[in-house]
Design a protein around this motif. Structure first.
Motif, short mmCIF file in Angstrom:
data_model
loop_
_atom_site.label_atom_id
_atom_site.label_comp_id
_atom_site.label_asym_id
_atom_site.label_seq_id
_atom_site.Cartn_x
_atom_site.Cartn_y
_atom_site.Cartn_z
N PHE A 1 -0.44 -0.81 6.91
CA PHE A 1 -0.67 -1.14 5.73
C PHE A 1 -2.09 -1.22 5.44
N SER A 2 -3.07 -1.60 6.35
CA SER A 2 -4.44 -1.77 6.08
C SER A 2 -5.21 -0.48 5.81
N GLY A 3 -4.68 0.56 6.08
CA GLY A 3 -5.40 1.84 5.86
C GLY A 3 -4.65 2.94 5.02
N PHE A 4 -3.48 2.47 4.44
CA PHE A 4 -2.52 3.16 3.58
C PHE A 4 -3.37 3.33 2.40
N ASP A 5 -3.24 4.71 1.74
CA ASP A 5 -3.71 4.93 0.65
C ASP A 5 -2.89 4.74 -0.70
N PHE A 6 -2.96 3.63 -1.19
CA PHE A 6 -2.30 3.05 -2.33
C PHE A 6 -2.60 3.90 -3.60
N GLY B 1 1.63 6.30 -5.90
CA GLY B 1 2.28 6.03 -7.21
C GLY B 1 2.90 4.80 -7.39
N PHE B 2 2.67 3.87 -6.13
CA PHE B 2 3.09 2.55 -6.10
C PHE B 2 2.07 1.43 -6.05
N GLN B 3 0.89 1.49 -6.34
CA GLN B 3 -0.24 0.76 -6.16
C GLN B 3 0.15 -0.37 -6.98
N LEU B 4 0.82 -0.31 -7.89
CA LEU B 4 1.08 -1.36 -8.98
C LEU B 4 1.60 -2.62 -8.16
N PHE B 5 2.64 -2.17 -7.09
CA PHE B 5 3.37 -3.17 -6.39
C PHE B 5 2.17 -4.13 -5.20
N LYS B 6 1.23 -3.52 -5.08
CA LYS B 6 0.05 -4.14 -4.13
C LYS B 6 -0.81 -5.13 -5.02
N GLU B 7 -0.84 -4.63 -6.41
CA GLU B 7 -1.92 -5.20 -6.99
C GLU B 7 -1.07 -6.34 -8.06
N THR B 8 0.19 -6.30 -8.15
CA THR B 8 0.87 -7.38 -8.88
C THR B 8 2.14 -7.61 -8.54
#
Length: 158
Positions: A54-59, A63-70
């Motif tokens: 997770f710590s190095g994953f290219d969010f 295409g699902f960076q939204l789930f990390k941000e909110t």
């Protein structure tokens, strides 16, 4: 929108069956009856952490960076009656949180609710964004656990 939601739910159902069929530890199983009651997102998150830390994953490129941000809103029962959408705005700091809170909440909201019946300004236009992010995440999860696309074959009832 109804068709987009129906297609998303079919894709989500295919993924969930694929995952529990692939590895029974990915299922929440009733200890007494052995009935599968759902998905163990923590176990899937742990499996994903081994393959894609997770710590190095290219969010940004996922295409699902939204789930990390909110995180999608929760449906709450108000004191004295009625319903409202609210958010706990937790930090998404692991695959387990991303899957168990962000993705699972989207799936629950889509499967069990209709935000058009209980609209709120902060939910406008987000349904399509979350559905798109959800599709990307579903394909990523399947690809992380399978080298082919057999998980998404057409549903067959005989």
């Amino acid at each position: 929108m109804d068709e987009e939601i129906a297609n998303f739910m079919l894709l989500a159902a295919k993924l969930e069956f694929f995952l529990v069929n692939l590895d029974q530890t990915f299922a929440h199983v009733d200890g007494k009856t052995r009935v599968v009651r759902g998905i163990d997102w923590d176990r899937i998150g742990q499996s994903l952490e081994v393959k894609h830390p997770f710590s190095g994953f290219d969010f940004a490129g996922s295409g699902f960076q939204l789930f990390k941000e909110t995180t999608p809103q929760l449906l709450l029962a108000k004191e004295g009656g009625g319903l409202k959408w609210d958010s706990d705005e937790i930090e998404v700091s692991s695959w387990q949180i991303l899957l168990g809170r962000s993705y699972a909440q989207l799936r629950n909201n889509v499967a069990h609710g209709n935000k058009a019946q209980l609209s709120a300004p902060f939910t406008h236009d987000r349904t399509r964004e979350f559905l798109e992010a959800g599709r990307h995440l579903i394909h990523f999860l399947a690809g992380a656990h399978s080298s082919d696309d057999t998980w998404s074959y057409a549903v067959q009832f005989h």
